[in-house]
Every structure is written in structure tokens, then in C-alpha cells.
Design an enzyme around this catalytic site. Structure first.
Site, mmCIF file in Angstrom:
data_model
loop_
_atom_site.group_PDB
_atom_site.id
_atom_site.type_symbol
_atom_site.label_atom_id
_atom_site.label_comp_id
_atom_site.label_asym_id
_atom_site.label_seq_id
_atom_site.Cartn_x
_atom_site.Cartn_y
_atom_site.Cartn_z
ATOM 1 N N ARG A 207 64.430 -8.955 -22.837
ATOM 2 C CA ARG A 207 64.033 -7.546 -22.655
ATOM 3 C C ARG A 207 65.222 -6.633 -22.921
ATOM 4 N NH1 ARG A 207 60.171 -8.854 -17.571
ATOM 5 N NH2 ARG A 207 58.249 -9.025 -18.787
ATOM 6 N N ARG B 281 57.323 -8.893 -6.284
ATOM 7 C CA ARG B 281 57.288 -10.346 -6.484
ATOM 8 C C ARG B 281 57.316 -11.050 -5.132
ATOM 9 N NH1 ARG B 281 60.609 -8.569 -10.744
ATOM 10 N NH2 ARG B 281 59.784 -9.113 -12.781
ATOM 11 N N HIS C 212 65.507 -13.146 -10.425
ATOM 12 C CA HIS C 212 64.504 -12.463 -11.236
ATOM 13 C C HIS C 212 63.847 -11.447 -10.323
ATOM 14 C CE1 HIS C 212 61.690 -11.767 -14.370
ATOM 15 N NE2 HIS C 212 60.662 -12.276 -13.732
ATOM 16 N N ASP D 270 64.583 -11.918 -19.080
ATOM 17 C CA ASP D 270 65.283 -10.678 -18.744
ATOM 18 C C ASP D 270 66.288 -10.311 -19.838
ATOM 19 O OD1 ASP D 270 63.850 -10.501 -16.362
ATOM 20 O OD2 ASP D 270 65.315 -11.690 -15.245
#
Ligand code: TXD
Length: 310
Positions: free
Chosen positions: A150, A87, A174, A147
Site C-alpha cells: 500500500r 480489528r 497490522h 502494508d
């Protein structure tokens, strides 16, 4: 209620479609730099109204004048990760895009609530906040809901129970520095430590941490968008309907958790004014250390970016 979604790619278009179906806005604008894409996708969504039974006025545009007087703006503009790309690799490119987009939004809307989705998330939320000049309660990053979703889905899968009964707490940045807090993760109030062996929980935590990469590796091109879009919509819904949901979002802390001035994921109350309360929950020292480390990474990256945007 008027909502503009910037970026008509995978996350933006999926978000817009869910928002339209839920009728969370009367006016919904999908905006992108690429000509034709937002117009085509928006018209396609609009034409699904008679069958999907919604009346949301969805339009597509390349012109920020069409975003004028938005109550909420969702920023998904940017470049997605490619396999093997972190990222952070996206940092500089997306910072430029988010700065430009935020500047144009603010030319046409006085006091919107901005929900940031573009990666690297916590840093892009900082960039948007800084450029917008808005109070910190009105610029919110989406990551924790995804998150947590998930982690929740992996726990439900493991135990064969309804997703609805699983609540999870995933804090932090994140990225690899996220902090899944096991002690606040439960199934109908039962701590998961009572239901799943510790080594298996560690595996589920690891899968959550690398959840984004798992999808990227399957897709080869582009990154996850169904679960991200659903997560954005959950946040927007809480704001539009003033539901006061308690959701983990990237917000600018003001000393909570020993963190000051950094955007990082913590539980907050979301209502019509944006972030209405930041919850400072009791964490074990190791989780607190991870959260602070996560904030430090965000901070370092923001500092690295300072030169181009000062
Ligand atoms: O949890 C999270 N926060 C995330 C973040 C979950 C999933 C995706 N995440 C990030 O969102 C991802 O890493 C990207 O940075 C963004 C958007 O992901 P998406 O999958 O939607 O990427 P696409 O399909 O490539 O769409 C990006 C769109 C595309 O249509 C571009 O033309 C547009 O952004 N774009 C712009 N729109 C407006 N203005 C500018 N300058 C611009 N540049 C690109």
C-alpha cells in the site's frame, strides 16, 4: 506440493485462484465450513484451467481429511471487519475460529508451514502457532507485505513512477500501530525524503496506516482482498520456490528489537523452511519505540485471550 487454503471467502478464494494460475501447487484444496461454496468456487477455478493454461488440481471441501499432508496451509477463515469495527473487535470471535481450524489442520498434516491471514493478524498468528505446536519458523503472519504494498503504491501514484522501482519498509503490528520506516523506503535506491516533501510523506504514511479502513469504507460490506491475496501469494511463492525473498512478515521474535516471544512484523528471509532469518535492522529511536509499543499491544491482547485457550 500440496497447498490448502482455509476459508473460501474473498481473500481465500482470490488467493487460491492466484496460486492455481501460478501453478505453485499440484494439489490445491479450498476448504470452508459453508457447504457448497468451496466446492463451487474450486470447480469454477478448475474449469478456467484450459483457458488460463494451468493444470493445478483445485478441489473444494468441507472436510479436513482432504487437507491431509499439506505442505503449506493458508488460514483466511474468520469474520471480516465491518465499517467502524476495529480489528481488535474481531479478536475473540476469530481466535475461536483460528484455534479450531489449526487443531483440525494438525490432525491431518504433520509438519506444514502455516501462513495466517485472519485478523487481528499478529494475535491470530500467535494463536495458530500456540495451537499447532509447530516450531516458530513455520507459522508466519501476512500483513507487512500488504502494508508495504500500500505504501509503495501511494508513493508510485504520488511520483508517477513504476511501482516496481518503489521499495518500502513497513514494520510492526497490522493495524493502527504499524510502523512505516521512511528512511528505508526508496525509489530505485533514492530515499523518498529526497523526492517528496516531509509533510506530504506524513500524509502518505497516514494513508498507509488507514489503508485497510479506506477500502472497508468504500465496500461497506467486507474488506480488501485483491492486494491481501497478492501479498499472501508472494509469501507462498518464496516458500515453494525457495526464493529467499526478504519480506516483512509477522514472526515470533526471540529478543530482536528488544522483543521476546511476540509476533510482530519485521523483515525476514522466506524459503522452503519458512522463516530462515530474521533481520534486525538499525532503527531510529522513535521507530524502535513504535515497534516495541506495537509489540506490547499484541502481547496485551494475547494475554487477554489466554483464559479461553489455556
Ligand atoms: O492483512 C491481512 N492480514 C488481512 C486480513 C487483509 C485482508 C483481510 N484480513 C482478514 O482475513 C479479515 O479481517 C478476515 O479475518 C480474514 C478473511 O477475510 P475475507 O475478506 O476473506 O472474509 P470472508 O470473505 O468473510 O471469508 C471468510 C471465510 C468465509 O467463507 C467463512 O465461511 C469462512 O471464512 N469461515 C470458516 N472456514 C472454515 N472454518 C471456520 N470455522 C470458519 N469460519 C468462517
Amino acid at each position: 506440493m500440496k497447498i490448502t487454503v482455509i476459508g473460501a471467502g474473498n481473500v481465500g478464494a482470490t488467493t487460491a485462484f492466484r496460486l492455481a494460475e501460478k501453478q505453485l501447487a499440484r494439489e490445491l484444496v479450498l476448504l470452508d465450513v459453508v457447504e457448497g461454496i468451496p466446492q463451487g468456487k474450486a470447480l469454477d477455478m478448475y474449469e478456467s484451467g484450459p483457458v488460463g493454461l494451468f493444470d493445478t488440481n483445485v478441489t473444494g471441501s468441507n472436510d479436513y481429511a482432504d487437507s491431509a499432508n499439506s505442505d503449506i496451509v493458508v488460514i483466511t477463515a474468520g469474520l471480516p471487519r465491518k465499517p467502524g469495527m476495529s480489528r481488535e473487535d474481531l479478536l475473540t470471535m476469530n481466535a475461536g475460529i483460528v484455534r479450531e481450524v489449526t487443531g483440525k489442520i494438525m490432525e491431518h498434516s504433520k509438519n506444514p508451514i502455516i501462513v495466517v491471514v485472519s485478523n487481528p493478524l499478529d494475535i491470530m498468528t500467535h494463536v495458530a502457532w500456540q495451537k499447532s505446536g509447530l516450531p516458530k519458523e513455520r507459522v508466519i503472519g501476512m500483513a507487512g507485505v500488504l502494508d508495504s504494498a500500500r505504501f509503495r503504491s501511494f508513493i508510485a501514484m504520488e511520483l508517477g513512477v513504476s511501482m516496481q522501482d518503489v521499495t518500502a519498509c513497513v514494520l510492526g503490528g497490522h493495524g493502527d500501530a504499524m510502523v512505516p520506516v521512511v528512511k528505508y523506503t526508496t525509489v530505485a535506491g533514492i530515499p523518498i525524503a529526497d523526492l517528496i516533501a516531509a509533510d506530504r510523506i506524513a500524509e502518505l504514511v497516514e494513508r498507509t496506516r488507514t489503508g485497510g479502513a479506506e477500502i472497508v469504507n468504500y465496500l461497506k460490506q467486507g474488506s480488501a482482498f485483491y492486494a491481501p491475496a497478492a501479498s499472501v501469494v508472494e509469501m507462498v511463492e518464496s516458500i515453494v520456490l525457495d526464493r529467499k525473498r526478504v519480506l516483512t512478515c509477522a514472526v515470533s521474535l526471540g529478543g530482536e528489537y528488544g522483543i521476546d516471544g511476540t509476533f510482530v512484523g519485521v523483515p525476514v528471509k522466506l524459503g522452503k523452511n519458512g522463516v530462515e532469518k530474521v533481520y534486525e535492522i538499525k532503527l531510529d529511536q522513535s521507530d524502535l519505540d513504535m515497534l516495541q509499543k506495537s509489540a506490547l499491544i499484541v502481547d496485551e491482547n494475547c494475554k487477554m485471550l489466554e483464559a479461553p485457550f489455556t
